[in-house]
Design an enzyme around this catalytic site. Sequence first.
Site, PDB file in Angstrom:
ATOM      1  N   PRO A   2       6.029  -3.923   2.981  1.00  0.00           N
ATOM      2  CA  PRO A   2       7.257  -4.420   3.574  1.00  0.00           C
ATOM      3  C   PRO A   2       7.013  -5.421   4.692  1.00  0.00           C
ATOM      4  O   PRO A   2       6.408  -5.090   5.708  1.00  0.00           O
ATOM      5  CB  PRO A   2       7.934  -3.166   4.122  1.00  0.00           C
ATOM      6  N   GLU A   3       7.432  -6.634   4.466  1.00  0.00           N
ATOM      7  CA  GLU A   3       7.474  -7.628   5.540  1.00  0.00           C
ATOM      8  C   GLU A   3       8.948  -7.836   5.896  1.00  0.00           C
ATOM      9  O   GLU A   3       9.793  -7.040   5.509  1.00  0.00           O
ATOM     10  CB  GLU A   3       6.804  -8.940   5.088  1.00  0.00           C
TER      11      GLU A   3
END
Length: 287
Positions: A2-3
């Site tokens: 997850p960015e």
Amino acid sequence: MPELPEVETVRRGIAPHLEGARIIRFEARRADLRTPLPRHLAARVTGRRVLAVRRRAKYLLIDLEAPRTGKGAPTGAPEVMIIHLGMSGRLLVGPDNGAPPGPHEHIAFATDRGTEIRFSDPRRFGVLDLLPSDAFSADKRFAPLGPEPLAPEFDAAYLEQALAGSRTTIKAALLDQHRLAGVGNIYACEALFQAGISPRRQAGTVRGERAARLVAAIKDVLARAIAAGGSSARDYVQASGEAGWFQHAWAVYDREGTPCPGCDCGRGVRRIVQGGRSTFYCASRQR
DNA sequence: CGGTTGCCCTGGGGGC
DNA sequence: TGCCCCCAGGGCAACC
């Protein structure tokens, strides 16, 4: 992985379930993720109403109303629950039906609307913390963060100033959350590819037209990923679903040896290691 | 002080 | 077939 776009997608997925709802149950099945959980976490959170679900960089921020007496008088301060998904963290939303937790579902909480949210994190790189809302801006994790990449103040002039004189590589500079908050390894590679800038270029030489191209590419790559995440929101909102972002088709990330999608150089996508992390790029197209 | 390295953690994949 | 090593990721402390 997850960015920023994935965290924003998660935020949009859970916000309708949480905002305005009251937390009526909170269980932590272990005392730590990457860091120790706050002491007395369950007791501190249970009974609190959620005011808003926000995002800063890769952090989810869940604003909790001050605890109140039965007559509604505040008995404490508003607090913010901070969640970082690390690399394998997910928030699974489903009905509060008593289904047994999976092996990596370390935290679960339920609302007065009958919804349960579970924090699953096999590699336990995630973080969950709680701090008074008025301490947020001074917190050492948040105070030094650079601007949000999608905010108007992140523009070519800002980037040029943030990189001025820097002798590190542009790839490393993009991962520096103090310069720019929320871009991780995948989107740094993708944005540099789209902007036609070599990840090995000295950061301080990204100026003028190059800086403008890079800013535009960062915004475009992130915005497109958020749009793609929104279309697959159903997948992670259901507890059985796979996270939407694992289905993204990157132009260069994790595509070593495949033909460059931007030119016909025939050399294909290269993988190098910078600062201990993989970088993927096209040596012809990116200068 | 800017820049770099290593550590935290564990599932999974590749190599022997 | 089975086992071991190493890699992936973000953030931070320690180091040069």
